[in-house]
Design a protein around this motif. Sequence first.
Motif, PDB file in Angstrom:
ATOM      1  N   ASP A 220       4.566  -6.398  28.786  1.00 29.74           N
ATOM      2  CA  ASP A 220       5.699  -5.539  29.141  1.00 29.74           C
ATOM      3  C   ASP A 220       5.411  -4.117  28.671  1.00 29.74           C
ATOM      4  O   ASP A 220       5.713  -3.739  27.549  1.00 29.74           O
ATOM      5  N   ARG A 221       4.816  -3.326  29.544  1.00 33.11           N
ATOM      6  CA  ARG A 221       4.391  -1.967  29.189  1.00 33.11           C
ATOM      7  C   ARG A 221       5.570  -1.040  28.883  1.00 33.11           C
ATOM      8  O   ARG A 221       5.410  -0.035  28.213  1.00 33.11           O
ATOM      9  N   SER A 222       6.754  -1.371  29.366  1.00 32.21           N
ATOM     10  CA  SER A 222       7.912  -0.524  29.073  1.00 32.21           C
ATOM     11  C   SER A 222       8.386  -0.717  27.634  1.00 32.21           C
ATOM     12  O   SER A 222       9.142   0.087  27.119  1.00 32.21           O
ATOM     13  N   LEU A 223       7.918  -1.762  26.986  1.00 29.97           N
ATOM     14  CA  LEU A 223       8.355  -2.071  25.628  1.00 29.97           C
ATOM     15  C   LEU A 223       7.221  -1.956  24.609  1.00 29.97           C
ATOM     16  O   LEU A 223       7.366  -1.293  23.588  1.00 29.97           O
ATOM     17  N   CYS A 224       6.084  -2.586  24.883  1.00 33.11           N
ATOM     18  CA  CYS A 224       5.047  -2.714  23.854  1.00 33.11           C
ATOM     19  C   CYS A 224       4.508  -1.364  23.391  1.00 33.11           C
ATOM     20  O   CYS A 224       4.122  -1.234  22.228  1.00 33.11           O
ATOM     21  N   VAL A 225       4.481  -0.362  24.233  1.00 28.33           N
ATOM     22  CA  VAL A 225       3.939   0.941  23.831  1.00 28.33           C
ATOM     23  C   VAL A 225       4.883   1.714  22.918  1.00 28.33           C
ATOM     24  O   VAL A 225       4.490   2.697  22.300  1.00 28.33           O
ATOM     25  N   LEU A 226       6.134   1.277  22.821  1.00 22.77           N
ATOM     26  CA  LEU A 226       7.109   1.977  21.987  1.00 22.77           C
ATOM     27  C   LEU A 226       7.078   1.534  20.532  1.00 22.77           C
ATOM     28  O   LEU A 226       7.532   2.256  19.649  1.00 22.77           O
ATOM     29  N   PHE A 227       6.570   0.335  20.261  1.00 24.53           N
ATOM     30  CA  PHE A 227       6.646  -0.230  18.919  1.00 24.53           C
ATOM     31  C   PHE A 227       5.260  -0.401  18.319  1.00 24.53           C
ATOM     32  O   PHE A 227       4.376  -0.943  18.949  1.00 24.53           O
ATOM     33  N   GLY A 228       5.097   0.064  17.092  1.00 27.87           N
ATOM     34  CA  GLY A 228       3.824  -0.050  16.397  1.00 27.87           C
ATOM     35  C   GLY A 228       4.015  -0.651  15.025  1.00 27.87           C
ATOM     36  O   GLY A 228       5.092  -1.147  14.685  1.00 27.87           O
ATOM     37  N   ASP A 229       2.965  -0.590  14.239  1.00 33.39           N
ATOM     38  CA  ASP A 229       2.961  -1.160  12.901  1.00 33.39           C
ATOM     39  C   ASP A 229       2.764  -0.050  11.873  1.00 33.39           C
ATOM     40  O   ASP A 229       2.014   0.900  12.115  1.00 33.39           O
ATOM     41  N   GLY A 230       3.405  -0.191  10.736  1.00 35.67           N
ATOM     42  CA  GLY A 230       3.214   0.774   9.666  1.00 35.67           C
ATOM     43  C   GLY A 230       4.221   0.588   8.562  1.00 35.67           C
ATOM     44  O   GLY A 230       5.118  -0.261   8.648  1.00 35.67           O
ATOM     45  N   ALA A 231       4.067   1.387   7.534  1.00 34.08           N
ATOM     46  CA  ALA A 231       4.963   1.319   6.382  1.00 34.08           C
ATOM     47  C   ALA A 231       5.081   2.696   5.762  1.00 34.08           C
ATOM     48  O   ALA A 231       4.151   3.500   5.817  1.00 34.08           O
TER      49      ALA A 231
ATOM     50  N   LYS B  64       0.836  -1.211   0.000  1.00 32.08           N
ATOM     51  CA  LYS B  64       0.000   0.000   0.000  1.00 32.08           C
ATOM     52  C   LYS B  64       0.868   1.257   0.000  1.00 32.08           C
ATOM     53  O   LYS B  64       0.600   2.211  -0.719  1.00 32.08           O
ATOM     54  N   ALA B  65       1.913   1.252   0.831  1.00 32.22           N
ATOM     55  CA  ALA B  65       2.811   2.408   0.882  1.00 32.22           C
ATOM     56  C   ALA B  65       3.531   2.584  -0.451  1.00 32.22           C
ATOM     57  O   ALA B  65       3.680   3.702  -0.955  1.00 32.22           O
ATOM     58  N   ALA B  66       3.963   1.476  -1.049  1.00 34.80           N
ATOM     59  CA  ALA B  66       4.668   1.523  -2.335  1.00 34.80           C
ATOM     60  C   ALA B  66       3.758   2.040  -3.442  1.00 34.80           C
ATOM     61  O   ALA B  66       4.175   2.866  -4.265  1.00 34.80           O
ATOM     62  N   GLN B  67       2.519   1.573  -3.485  1.00 33.28           N
ATOM     63  CA  GLN B  67       1.584   2.027  -4.509  1.00 33.28           C
ATOM     64  C   GLN B  67       1.334   3.528  -4.391  1.00 33.28           C
ATOM     65  O   GLN B  67       1.276   4.246  -5.389  1.00 33.28           O
ATOM     66  N   SER B  68       1.240   4.008  -3.172  1.00 37.23           N
ATOM     67  CA  SER B  68       1.060   5.443  -2.953  1.00 37.23           C
ATOM     68  C   SER B  68       2.290   6.227  -3.414  1.00 37.23           C
ATOM     69  O   SER B  68       2.171   7.275  -4.059  1.00 37.23           O
ATOM     70  N   ALA B  69       3.478   5.704  -3.115  1.00 39.60           N
ATOM     71  CA  ALA B  69       4.721   6.376  -3.532  1.00 39.60           C
ATOM     72  C   ALA B  69       4.841   6.402  -5.049  1.00 39.60           C
ATOM     73  O   ALA B  69       5.249   7.414  -5.639  1.00 39.60           O
ATOM     74  N   LEU B  70       4.501   5.288  -5.693  1.00 39.86           N
ATOM     75  CA  LEU B  70       4.545   5.232  -7.160  1.00 39.86           C
ATOM     76  C   LEU B  70       3.575   6.241  -7.769  1.00 39.86           C
ATOM     77  O   LEU B  70       3.910   6.962  -8.721  1.00 39.86           O
ATOM     78  N   GLU B  71       2.381   6.307  -7.210  1.00 36.99           N
ATOM     79  CA  GLU B  71       1.386   7.270  -7.696  1.00 36.99           C
ATOM     80  C   GLU B  71       1.881   8.707  -7.511  1.00 36.99           C
ATOM     81  O   GLU B  71       1.787   9.523  -8.425  1.00 36.99           O
ATOM     82  N   ASN B  72       2.441   8.997  -6.342  1.00 32.68           N
ATOM     83  CA  ASN B  72       2.961  10.353  -6.081  1.00 32.68           C
ATOM     84  C   ASN B  72       4.105  10.715  -7.010  1.00 32.68           C
ATOM     85  O   ASN B  72       4.288  11.882  -7.362  1.00 32.68           O
TER      86      ASN B  72
END
Length: 190
Positions: A116-127, A24-32
Amino acid sequence: IKQRVGIAERHVSTNEWTSEMACKAAQSALENAGCTAADLDYILTASVSAETVSPSSACMLQHLLGATCPALEINAACSAFIFLLETAAGLFARKKASKILVVGAERLSGIVDWSDRSLCVLFGDGAGAVVVTEGDGLICSRLTTTSKVDCLHYVRRLEPTPYITKEEYSGPMYMNGKEVFKTAVLSSSR
């Protein structure tokens, strides 16, 4: 968390693989950029959380886009996107490319310990993705790596085999936040 590291929110993917977010991120970049996958000379990707080891996330993305150019992936965690931009600059300098798709994609919610609240809140998902071209030339870059496996790591167990005698283990991502912070601050101030 917001006060300490500036994170106001994190996104968690509940119904997409890393390669699908990358696409999805790549398709958007190609379009842009006003081009198609057929116009690409290289696909460069980075991920530590791809759903497959082989084929690489770069190959998965190449397939999803219908591209035919070379595709390669690096695993350099937080600094990977910058490493890929440097790799692209090298390809441009050698006159090996005119358009390169650079993609970083992570689905880290699947490899952290959610208790592990000291870790899990720091990392998310995305592209994120960009199509880069040669431009006016790279003025300067300085890449470094500080190997501190004791302060941040994620280990995956290999498949059972009678030939491995060393005890193996696996588990969620581990981070010693204070040591990571010290390493990042010291590395960036050199």
